[in-house]
Motif scaffolding. Structure first.
Motif, mmCIF file in Angstrom:
data_model
loop_
_atom_site.group_PDB
_atom_site.id
_atom_site.type_symbol
_atom_site.label_atom_id
_atom_site.label_comp_id
_atom_site.label_asym_id
_atom_site.label_seq_id
_atom_site.Cartn_x
_atom_site.Cartn_y
_atom_site.Cartn_z
ATOM 1 N N SER A 91 0.831 -1.208 0.000
ATOM 2 C CA SER A 91 0.000 0.000 0.000
ATOM 3 C C SER A 91 0.861 1.251 0.000
ATOM 4 C CB SER A 91 -0.947 0.006 1.206
ATOM 5 O OG SER A 91 -0.220 -0.034 2.422
ATOM 6 N N ALA A 111 -7.966 -4.480 4.508
ATOM 7 C CA ALA A 111 -8.242 -3.674 3.319
ATOM 8 C C ALA A 111 -7.438 -2.373 3.294
ATOM 9 C CB ALA A 111 -9.731 -3.355 3.239
ATOM 10 N N GLY A 114 -3.396 -7.487 0.216
ATOM 11 C CA GLY A 114 -4.462 -8.382 0.638
ATOM 12 C C GLY A 114 -5.338 -8.873 -0.496
ATOM 13 N N GLU A 115 -5.736 -7.978 -1.369
ATOM 14 C CA GLU A 115 -6.638 -8.347 -2.460
ATOM 15 C C GLU A 115 -5.967 -9.298 -3.445
ATOM 16 O OE1 GLU A 115 -9.990 -5.791 -4.624
ATOM 17 O OE2 GLU A 115 -7.975 -5.233 -5.267
ATOM 18 N N THR A 116 -4.700 -9.024 -3.784
ATOM 19 C CA THR A 116 -4.017 -9.907 -4.738
ATOM 20 C C THR A 116 -3.682 -11.256 -4.105
ATOM 21 O OG1 THR A 116 -1.868 -8.878 -4.215
ATOM 22 C CG2 THR A 116 -3.086 -7.998 -6.095
ATOM 23 N N LEU A 153 -4.629 -2.901 0.671
ATOM 24 C CA LEU A 153 -5.391 -3.598 -0.363
ATOM 25 C C LEU A 153 -4.529 -4.179 -1.485
ATOM 26 C CD1 LEU A 153 -8.361 -4.299 -0.771
ATOM 27 C CD2 LEU A 153 -8.570 -2.278 -2.224
ATOM 28 N N SER A 161 2.848 -7.456 -3.840
ATOM 29 C CA SER A 161 1.656 -7.401 -4.678
ATOM 30 C C SER A 161 2.004 -7.564 -6.149
ATOM 31 C CB SER A 161 0.928 -6.070 -4.466
ATOM 32 O OG SER A 161 -0.109 -5.917 -5.420
ATOM 33 N N VAL A 210 -5.550 -12.804 -1.757
ATOM 34 C CA VAL A 210 -6.819 -13.538 -1.733
ATOM 35 C C VAL A 210 -7.173 -14.052 -3.126
ATOM 36 C CG1 VAL A 210 -9.314 -13.295 -1.373
ATOM 37 C CG2 VAL A 210 -7.712 -12.340 0.304
ATOM 38 N N LYS A 211 -6.969 -13.228 -4.125
ATOM 39 C CA LYS A 211 -7.263 -13.637 -5.503
ATOM 40 C C LYS A 211 -6.393 -14.813 -5.928
ATOM 41 C CE LYS A 211 -7.491 -11.811 -10.221
ATOM 42 N NZ LYS A 211 -7.287 -10.608 -11.087
ATOM 43 N N THR A 227 -15.091 -14.078 2.014
ATOM 44 C CA THR A 227 -13.989 -13.173 2.344
ATOM 45 C C THR A 227 -14.542 -12.024 3.164
ATOM 46 O OG1 THR A 227 -14.254 -11.868 0.323
ATOM 47 C CG2 THR A 227 -12.732 -13.746 0.236
ATOM 48 N N GLY A 271 -13.136 -8.195 4.343
ATOM 49 C CA GLY A 271 -12.138 -7.140 4.459
ATOM 50 C C GLY A 271 -12.420 -6.279 5.672
#
Length: 371
Positions: A105, A170, A176-178, A173, A128, A180-181, A197, A199
């Motif tokens: 981030s 989050a 975390g988002e990448t 992000l 990321s 989880v994906k 999921t 956040g």
């Protein structure tokens, strides 16, 4: 014939030359940008300590081509405005390179400034996939979130998990988002399901019981926490209260040595954790690093300290070999691969490296590596 005053002039010149000869050369300035005052500051402190150890050892060995290393440390506070200010302060001092930041981030915040200024930056920990495959001023030493998450999915599936719930921070992000994906994609290929999921924003007032209840509503058979050490510990405490027998695991973000066990207590007993080094390595380089770190800081190191130590030594190796007018980006690409404590560090044309993933479990308050 010596003209009047000539001898005094020669004497003055000789004195100036002697003083110049005694003046130490300008130090090599290296910046360090890390979160040192936020809720997840154990992460930034772990990176800082690894860099400090490397710098001190290099200076004790004579520096780089006779020049000492000066470390310029700035705290990004895991805050956008503070990170921009810290980055601008470092850029203004024209360091040869900046090590950091430690989270994806903050990398998203400072990279536009670094690219605009032409400042080369190298992160021990940014993972990321948002930063992968780009020809910019960022070098990365760590594996990507996708690589780590894929391995995590395979380990959990092999252990019998079929419905996994994921909680992620989050406020970081890009990481975390990448993560989880990447996990969900691989887990579903294997035949599992990401049941849900959740956040959350990392604050002192976050209700982690609400986060866990949101995940439990979808009847998972395991939970993963993609968060800092402190937040992972708090999530685990609520999970043990609300679903005592559910298997728990965490991403590499929480892998600050024994800190997770210290913060989480009995709640993290049995937790599976991803990290970036071989704890059982009998090699001399690893044992020397471990001993030196403990002697310097009076504690065991974590994954991030080793990654940071490797990163600093990569920088030193490139600085020692580069030509006088060679820029740092060209030098880093030209003089690799570099030998780390345990793994070789090899950058591709975009400055991306990779790293092997390891897993540990917490038993009786200690980390035990999976064979």
């Amino acid at each position: 014939m010596i003209l009047p005053g000539t001898s005094r002039l020669f004497g003055a010149c000789s004195l100036l030359l002697a003083l110049a000869a005694c003046t130490p050369p300008e130090p090599i300035r290296i910046g360090l940008l890390a979160g040192l005052s936020d809720r997840g500051s154990d992460f930034g402190e772990s990176v800082r300590n690894g860099v400090i150890l490397a710098v001190e050892q290099q200076n004790q060995a004579g520096g780089i081509n006779g020049r000492k290393i000066e470390l310029l440390v700035r705290d990004d506070g895991q805050d956008k405005e503070k990170a921009r200010q810290a980055a601008q302060e470092l850029i203004a001092q024209h360091p040869d390179i900046i090590i950091g930041p430690v989270t994806s981030s903050m990398a998203a915040v400072v990279m536009p400034l670094m690219n605009q200024a032409g400042q080369i930056i190298i992160s021990p920990t940014v993972a990321s996939t948002d930063f992968y495959g780009k020809d910019d001023n960022l070098f990365r030493v760590n594996c990507t979130t996708r690589e780590a998450a894929i391995q995590h999915a395979r380990v959990l599936y092999a252990r019998g998990s079929r419905r996994v719930g994921l909680a992620f921070d989050a406020s970081n992000l890009p990481f975390g988002e990448t993560w989880v994906k990447g996990f969900s994609s691989e887990f579903e290929k294997l035949g599992g399901v990401t049941s849900g999921t959740a956040g959350f924003e990392s604050t002192a007032s976050t209700r982690f019981s609400d986060v866990i209840n949101r995940l439990l509503a979808d009847r998972p058979d395991a939970l993963i926490f993609v968060a800092s050490t402190l937040d992972t510990a708090r999530l685990a405490q609520q999970a043990r209260r609300l679903a005592p027998g559910l298997p728990l695991s965490s991403s590499e973000w929480a892998a600050s040595g024994e800190a997770l066990s210290e913060m989480g207590g009995s709640a993290v007993e049995g937790m599976l954790m991803t990290h970036a080094y071989n704890r059982d390595d009998p090699g001399v380089a690893y044992q020397n690093f471990r001993s030196a770190f403990k002697q310097r800081f009076q504690r065991e190191f974590g994954s991030f300290s080793l990654l940071a130590y490797d990163t600093a030594n990569v920088v030193f190796a490139a600085l020692q070999k580069r030509d006088k007018d060679e820029d740092m980006k060209a030098a880093l690409l030209k003089y690799g691969p570099y030998q780390g404590v345990q793994q070789e560090i090899r950058f591709d044309a975009n400055g991306d490296a990779t790293r092997r993933v390891f897993f540990t479990e917490i038993h009786d308050g200690s980390l035990h590596q999976l064979k």
